[in-house]
Design an enzyme around this catalytic site. Sequence first.
Site, PDB file in Angstrom:
ATOM      1  N   LEU A 139      79.736  54.117  -7.489  1.00  0.00           N
ATOM      2  CA  LEU A 139      81.871  53.776  -7.130  1.00  0.00           C
ATOM      3  C   LEU A 139      81.768  52.679  -7.587  1.00  0.00           C
ATOM      4  O   LEU A 139      82.780  52.090  -8.861  1.00  0.00           O
ATOM      5  CB  LEU A 139      82.058  54.546  -5.997  1.00  0.00           C
ATOM      6  CG  LEU A 139      83.327  54.721  -5.602  1.00  0.00           C
ATOM      7  CD1 LEU A 139      83.775  55.994  -6.853  1.00  0.00           C
ATOM      8  CD2 LEU A 139      83.811  55.835  -4.296  1.00  0.00           C
ATOM      9  N   SER A 146      86.832  48.288  -2.070  1.00  0.00           N
ATOM     10  CA  SER A 146      87.729  49.057  -1.371  1.00  0.00           C
ATOM     11  C   SER A 146      88.770  49.468  -1.842  1.00  0.00           C
ATOM     12  O   SER A 146      89.490  51.029  -1.570  1.00  0.00           O
ATOM     13  CB  SER A 146      88.488  48.211  -0.150  1.00  0.00           C
ATOM     14  OG  SER A 146      87.893  47.249   0.781  1.00  0.00           O
ATOM     15  N   ARG A 251      79.833  59.624   5.745  1.00  0.00           N
ATOM     16  CA  ARG A 251      80.354  58.801   6.976  1.00  0.00           C
ATOM     17  C   ARG A 251      79.220  59.429   8.013  1.00  0.00           C
ATOM     18  O   ARG A 251      79.743  58.390   9.440  1.00  0.00           O
ATOM     19  CB  ARG A 251      81.617  58.079   7.054  1.00  0.00           C
ATOM     20  CG  ARG A 251      82.198  57.695   5.900  1.00  0.00           C
ATOM     21  CD  ARG A 251      83.183  57.372   5.968  1.00  0.00           C
ATOM     22  NE  ARG A 251      83.715  56.334   5.152  1.00  0.00           N
ATOM     23  CZ  ARG A 251      85.034  56.926   3.943  1.00  0.00           C
ATOM     24  NH1 ARG A 251      85.333  57.788   4.033  1.00  0.00           N
ATOM     25  NH2 ARG A 251      84.734  56.324   2.550  1.00  0.00           N
ATOM     26  N   GLU A 371      80.754  52.118   2.354  1.00  0.00           N
ATOM     27  CA  GLU A 371      81.074  53.551   3.115  1.00  0.00           C
ATOM     28  C   GLU A 371      82.662  52.982   3.478  1.00  0.00           C
ATOM     29  O   GLU A 371      83.236  54.005   4.796  1.00  0.00           O
ATOM     30  CB  GLU A 371      80.891  54.628   3.643  1.00  0.00           C
ATOM     31  CG  GLU A 371      79.064  54.321   3.062  1.00  0.00           C
ATOM     32  CD  GLU A 371      78.477  55.714   2.736  1.00  0.00           C
ATOM     33  OE1 GLU A 371      79.371  56.772   3.266  1.00  0.00           O
ATOM     34  OE2 GLU A 371      78.238  55.860   1.714  1.00  0.00           O
TER      35      GLU A 371
END
Length: 392
Positions: A139, A146, A251, A371
Amino acid sequence: MANAPRTAPLDLIDVDSLHSDEERQIRSVVRRVVDDRVRPHVAQWYEEGRVPARELALEFGKLGLLGMHLTGYGCAGASAVAYGLACMELEAGDSGVRSLVSVQGSLAMYAIWRFGSDEQKQRWLPRMATGEAVGCFGLTEPDHGSDPASMTTRARRSGDDWLLSGTKMWITNAPIADVAVIWARVDDRVAGFVVPMDTPGVTAREIRHKLSLRASSTGEITLDDARLPASARLPEAAGLKAPLSCLTEARQGITWGALGVARDCLHTAIEYATSREQFGRPIAAFQLTQAKLADMAVELHKGYLLALHLSRLADAGTLRPEQVSVGKLNNVREALAIARQCRTILGANGISGEYPVLRHANNLESVLTYEGTSEIHQLVIGQHLTGLAAFA
Ligand SMILES: Cc1cc2nc3c(=O)[nH]c(=O)nc-3n(C[C@H](O)[C@H](O)[C@H](O)COP(=O)(O)OP(=O)(O)OC[C@H]3O[C@@H](n4cnc5c(N)ncnc54)[C@H](O)[C@@H]3O)c2cc1C
């Protein structure tokens, strides 16, 4: 009370009584494997900046730890609590080892399991569950961390095929992976693609010189007009919320994993403080040391109750993303504070690789960032509290 009984770091308020026999059994099986296969070697892996990830993946696959909380396709179908306990034990060994399992199960496998076609699931999930195939999840980009909505990796049509171009950065497992789940822009929406790493035009480079998470393979993936069939797209992944939901899965494992780090550091500090003497007494007998130990034990137990509560919500199907942010933010932040505090108790020995505490603290610098950074989780919680998004 000079000789009061000593209590292991996680026995203080009897959290064991909150678990079923099955949960306790899973925890002890994973703890044993970490004690046998990780603990004796991990300091050396860390120092050398390499980890036998594929061997470990096969061993963890045999135990059913890969995609453990998923159902079907050879996955164990365990509860969120059981998966969390496994993550806690793995990360008590090393955050890099837990990252291997999290990225495989909660990011790469979960993305295929949740958003993939039948063909994609049949092709990849059984082999990923056994550890024969290793996956990664792309990603982040060099200029977009962020804020993944601004990603520049693109997929465009070429006849029926897709051509992917762009760069993914900081991708755990990338250099050793067989398959990557790559998130790319198609027109103005984010879409997911299942990309075999031997596809022409796909290259992975190991990121060197890390001072954190050294017992983990991290890489940069370059996609240079990599040609993929139409069937490579994840059919059910619509927009950025797809990869974000994978991160919410992962998470939860981090929330538990951080507790493993905190427990291992506290355990090490208590052992050290009760045997190390200064001024003619064990340093554990000094009030300042005991205040540190007590505060850390309290934080560890608060974090444990939080993780357990959130996982029980997950098992009930009601866990919300902002609640996951509470767990990740608190438990990683507190575990890092505990690791640093334990380091002080070990004095100069605290900076030595002979003890795990500074390795754990250094690892948590990555865990604090990946994450979702702690700041981003604060913003997620702030948005929930105020109704106002402060991201941009
Ligand atoms: C060891 C390691 C492994 C990783 N593995 C993966 C992986 O497998 N797959 C993957 O896709 N990514 C992975 N990542 C990348 C990770 O998810 C990103 O590093 C993370 O999302 C942060 O992005 P960034 O590093 O670009 O920092 P930035 O986004 O550039 O942030 C820098 C700082 O600015 C702050 N900031 C940014 N925006 C705001 C804002 N709106 N308000 C306030 N503060 C803000 C951040 O909180 C941070 O403190 C990994 C990272 C590491 C270190």
